[in-house]
Design a protein around this motif. Structure first.
Motif, PDB file in Angstrom:
ATOM      1  N   THR A 170       5.361   3.484  15.133  1.00  0.00           N
ATOM      2  CA  THR A 170       4.325   3.523  14.108  1.00  0.00           C
ATOM      3  C   THR A 170       3.064   4.120  14.702  1.00  0.00           C
ATOM      4  O   THR A 170       2.798   3.964  15.892  1.00  0.00           O
ATOM      5  CB  THR A 170       4.022   2.110  13.548  1.00  0.00           C
ATOM      6  N   ALA A 171       2.304   4.826  13.876  1.00  0.00           N
ATOM      7  CA  ALA A 171       1.049   5.435  14.325  1.00  0.00           C
ATOM      8  C   ALA A 171       0.034   5.319  13.194  1.00  0.00           C
ATOM      9  O   ALA A 171      -0.171   6.247  12.419  1.00  0.00           O
ATOM     10  CB  ALA A 171       1.265   6.891  14.721  1.00  0.00           C
ATOM     11  N   ASP A 172      -0.575   4.148  13.104  1.00  0.00           N
ATOM     12  CA  ASP A 172      -1.571   3.915  12.055  1.00  0.00           C
ATOM     13  C   ASP A 172      -2.919   4.499  12.473  1.00  0.00           C
ATOM     14  O   ASP A 172      -3.216   4.622  13.663  1.00  0.00           O
ATOM     15  CB  ASP A 172      -1.728   2.417  11.796  1.00  0.00           C
TER      16      ASP A 172
ATOM     17  N   PRO B 200      -2.856   0.250  15.524  1.00  0.00           N
ATOM     18  CA  PRO B 200      -1.858   0.325  16.590  1.00  0.00           C
ATOM     19  C   PRO B 200      -0.991   1.572  16.489  1.00  0.00           C
ATOM     20  O   PRO B 200      -0.537   1.949  15.408  1.00  0.00           O
ATOM     21  CB  PRO B 200      -1.016  -0.940  16.376  1.00  0.00           C
ATOM     22  N   THR B 201      -0.801   2.222  17.622  1.00  0.00           N
ATOM     23  CA  THR B 201       0.232   3.232  17.779  1.00  0.00           C
ATOM     24  C   THR B 201       1.283   2.595  18.678  1.00  0.00           C
ATOM     25  O   THR B 201       0.974   2.207  19.815  1.00  0.00           O
ATOM     26  CB  THR B 201      -0.324   4.507  18.438  1.00  0.00           C
ATOM     27  N   ARG B 202       2.485   2.439  18.166  1.00  0.00           N
ATOM     28  CA  ARG B 202       3.523   1.728  18.913  1.00  0.00           C
ATOM     29  C   ARG B 202       4.723   2.634  19.132  1.00  0.00           C
ATOM     30  O   ARG B 202       5.139   3.347  18.210  1.00  0.00           O
ATOM     31  CB  ARG B 202       3.930   0.450  18.181  1.00  0.00           C
ATOM     32  N   PHE B 203       5.265   2.564  20.327  1.00  0.00           N
ATOM     33  CA  PHE B 203       6.405   3.417  20.641  1.00  0.00           C
ATOM     34  C   PHE B 203       7.239   2.797  21.757  1.00  0.00           C
ATOM     35  O   PHE B 203       6.779   1.914  22.491  1.00  0.00           O
ATOM     36  CB  PHE B 203       5.942   4.819  21.045  1.00  0.00           C
ATOM     37  N   LYS B 204       8.479   3.258  21.832  1.00  0.00           N
ATOM     38  CA  LYS B 204       9.373   2.889  22.928  1.00  0.00           C
ATOM     39  C   LYS B 204       9.469   4.070  23.882  1.00  0.00           C
ATOM     40  O   LYS B 204       9.501   5.221  23.443  1.00  0.00           O
ATOM     41  CB  LYS B 204      10.776   2.570  22.416  1.00  0.00           C
ATOM     42  N   ILE B 205       9.525   3.784  25.161  1.00  0.00           N
ATOM     43  CA  ILE B 205       9.847   4.801  26.163  1.00  0.00           C
ATOM     44  C   ILE B 205      11.160   4.385  26.803  1.00  0.00           C
ATOM     45  O   ILE B 205      11.259   3.290  27.380  1.00  0.00           O
ATOM     46  CB  ILE B 205       8.743   4.924  27.228  1.00  0.00           C
TER      47      ILE B 205
ATOM     48  N   GLU C  65     -10.081   7.588  16.803  1.00  0.00           N
ATOM     49  CA  GLU C  65      -8.822   8.326  16.700  1.00  0.00           C
ATOM     50  C   GLU C  65      -8.684   9.384  17.793  1.00  0.00           C
ATOM     51  O   GLU C  65      -7.598   9.572  18.361  1.00  0.00           O
ATOM     52  CB  GLU C  65      -8.713   8.968  15.313  1.00  0.00           C
ATOM     53  N   GLU C  66      -9.775  10.066  18.123  1.00  0.00           N
ATOM     54  CA  GLU C  66      -9.727  11.087  19.166  1.00  0.00           C
ATOM     55  C   GLU C  66      -9.384  10.470  20.521  1.00  0.00           C
ATOM     56  O   GLU C  66      -8.595  11.025  21.296  1.00  0.00           O
ATOM     57  CB  GLU C  66     -11.062  11.820  19.248  1.00  0.00           C
ATOM     58  N   SER C  67      -9.961   9.318  20.796  1.00  0.00           N
ATOM     59  CA  SER C  67      -9.694   8.627  22.048  1.00  0.00           C
ATOM     60  C   SER C  67      -8.238   8.177  22.135  1.00  0.00           C
ATOM     61  O   SER C  67      -7.593   8.291  23.188  1.00  0.00           O
ATOM     62  CB  SER C  67     -10.628   7.421  22.189  1.00  0.00           C
TER      63      SER C  67
ATOM     64  N   ALA D 149       0.820  -1.220   0.000  1.00  0.00           N
ATOM     65  CA  ALA D 149       0.000   0.000   0.000  1.00  0.00           C
ATOM     66  C   ALA D 149       0.851   1.265   0.000  1.00  0.00           C
ATOM     67  O   ALA D 149       0.306   2.374   0.080  1.00  0.00           O
ATOM     68  CB  ALA D 149      -0.916  -0.008   1.210  1.00  0.00           C
ATOM     69  N   GLY D 150       2.173   1.115  -0.087  1.00  0.00           N
ATOM     70  CA  GLY D 150       3.048   2.280  -0.136  1.00  0.00           C
ATOM     71  C   GLY D 150       3.294   2.930   1.205  1.00  0.00           C
ATOM     72  O   GLY D 150       3.628   4.115   1.280  1.00  0.00           O
ATOM     73  N   VAL D 151       3.159   2.152   2.272  1.00  0.00           N
ATOM     74  CA  VAL D 151       3.356   2.678   3.629  1.00  0.00           C
ATOM     75  C   VAL D 151       4.690   2.174   4.169  1.00  0.00           C
ATOM     76  O   VAL D 151       4.903   0.965   4.289  1.00  0.00           O
ATOM     77  CB  VAL D 151       2.215   2.236   4.569  1.00  0.00           C
ATOM     78  N   GLY D 152       5.608   3.082   4.508  1.00  0.00           N
ATOM     79  CA  GLY D 152       6.876   2.697   5.106  1.00  0.00           C
ATOM     80  C   GLY D 152       7.902   2.222   4.099  1.00  0.00           C
ATOM     81  O   GLY D 152       7.666   2.197   2.884  1.00  0.00           O
ATOM     82  N   ASP D 153       9.052   1.831   4.625  1.00  0.00           N
ATOM     83  CA  ASP D 153      10.156   1.357   3.790  1.00  0.00           C
ATOM     84  C   ASP D 153      11.057   0.462   4.635  1.00  0.00           C
ATOM     85  O   ASP D 153      10.949   0.429   5.866  1.00  0.00           O
ATOM     86  CB  ASP D 153      10.948   2.537   3.215  1.00  0.00           C
ATOM     87  N   PRO D 154      11.956  -0.300   3.999  1.00  0.00           N
ATOM     88  CA  PRO D 154      12.813  -1.230   4.754  1.00  0.00           C
ATOM     89  C   PRO D 154      13.666  -0.561   5.830  1.00  0.00           C
ATOM     90  O   PRO D 154      13.924  -1.167   6.874  1.00  0.00           O
ATOM     91  CB  PRO D 154      13.683  -1.861   3.659  1.00  0.00           C
TER      92      PRO D 154
END
Length: 410
Positions: A323-325, A212-217, A292-294, A139-144
């Motif tokens: 990532t923040a889909d 999913p919104t994924r992140f490291k802290i 999305e608002e939540s 779908a053209g989202v992201g890259d290696p």
């Protein structure tokens, strides 16, 4: 249309379950030898369908059945065969096996459009920290480079795994597809929740997919001797991380009515020694929902907690977004077609949302997309105890076969 072969469906699912199987479940990570062996075995089992096989630049597999008009956009179906670590036998594989059984059922039908079954690569995030990589790249989202950024020290990166698979990471753009390349896309999947089981309904028609919104802290303190460092002089990264775990739980709980959830699935501690005050802790966070608002409200609360804990504990804390889909609405028109089929068959079904992400959420950028859910025992998934009844799976396949026949007939 031919009758469904329930024994073949069960046999293919059980056969795939042998690849990566251990006493602790099935571990068949994307782009591994187990992943390749499972795919090769499956392709041998369905040679009698005489499908045209092609593989794109990132390893997604396409199995094409021709229609009378080869120029028309195909109807597509599919899912994935990779698993999480110590996973089960039904997540993803039900969608692949189900799609192939639809082709068996339609063998004698003369259809206008071609039909394609897709085996997506790397749907699970277990190996690279990113989910649905194969469909994202289509779908053209992201890259290696992006998908290699979450690799832990010493682990194989996505680019390295892609190369080992026989693909050229630099050629990833060749896997991109344009909107309209398919007439529609369909995916069968186990629910991965207990709603259908609790209500007694056998089919779920999916309308929205949580993103999913994924992140490291990353919490950076000071590693000190556990015996010689008084409590008041410590900058213990793990203690601050523990406060963050609670804050993340509270942020999601505050948004629970909107269906938002958050999970700290991994907590890495360094130097990870019993006699050393932890100097660094990394939390891997999965935040998701259909509103999305939540999601944004929960994320804002988490950011506030990061700032407050860093200040109160006199410690350095940073966030690294992976990532923040966005939540994805599936096709209402296709859902209506499934509704008609289910009602005509007298099947107990419900309209529902998906709390888990799926390849269909990215395919929706390329074509109208729809999903069917089947119940799974206890709502358990990503676990060796994962189970779906073959009768329920076959019912979903029969419904999909009717929908795809109608789609491919015009």
């Amino acid at each position: 249309m031919q009758a469904i072969n329930k024994e073949r469906v069960a046999g293919l699912l059980q056969g795939l379950a042998q690849f990566g199987k251990t006493e602790h479940g099935i571990t068949r990570l994307a782009y591994t030898a187990e992943d390749k062996a499972a795919q090769e075995w499956l392709l041998k089992q369905i040679q009698d369908l005489q499908l045209k096989l092609s593989v794109d630049a990132v390893g997604n597999v396409f199995l094409r059945r021709e229609g009378k008009n080869t120029d028309l956009a195909p109807v597509a179906m599919g899912s994935h065969i990779d698993t999480v670590v110590q996973g089960g036998a039904y997540d993803g594989t039900v969608g692949v096996v189900g799609a192939l059984e639809v082709l068996y059922m339609l063998q004698d039908e003369e259809l206008e459009r071609p039909i394609k079954v897709i085996i997506f690569r790397a749907e699970e995030s277990s190996r690279f920290g990113f989910a649905t990589i194969g469909s994202k790249l289509m779908a053209g989202v992201g890259d290696p480079d992006k998908f290699s950024g979450a690799a832990k020290e010493g682990s194989v990166t996505f680019k390295e795994a892609l190369t080992e698979w026989g693909c050229d990471p630099a050629a990833y753009k060749q896997a991109r597809k344009a909107a309209g390349c398919f007439k529609s896309f369909w995916e069968i999947h186990i629910e991965q929740g207990k709603v259908l089981e609790e209500t007694g309904e056998r089919i779920g028609i999916v309308h929205n997919i949580a993103a999913p919104t994924r992140f490291k802290i990353i919490v950076e303190g000071i590693a000190d001797h556990s015996g010689a460092t008084p409590m008041g002089f410590r900058k213990d990264a793990l203690v601050s991380a523990a406060r963050l775990v609670i804050a993340i739980e509270e942020a999601a709980t505050n948004e629970a009515e909107s269906g938002t959830v958050a999970t700290v699935g991994v907590l890495d501690v360094e130097p990870s020694s019993i006699n050393v005050v932890p100097g660094k802790a990394t939390l891997w966070v999965d935040l998701r929902g259909v509103d999305e608002e939540s999601i944004n409200c929960a994320l804002s609360d988490i950011r506030d907690a990061v700032s407050e804990i860093a200040k109160n504990d006199s410690i350095t804390i940073t966030m690294d977004m992976l990532t923040a889909d966005n939540p994805v609405a599936l096709s209402e028109e296709l859902a209506a077609k499934l509704d008609v089929i289910c009602a005509a068959k007298g099947i107990a079904y419900r309209h529902m949302n998906s709390g888990a992400g799926h390849d269909a959420m990215h395919m929706a950028k390329l074509a109208p997309a729809s999903m069917l859910f089947v119940p799974c025992k206890g709502g358990i998934s990503h676990n060796p105890a994962e189970y779906a009844d073959n009768e329920d799976i076959c019912l979903a396949i029969e419904i999909l076969a009717e929908a795809v026949k109608e789609e491919a007939s015009a």
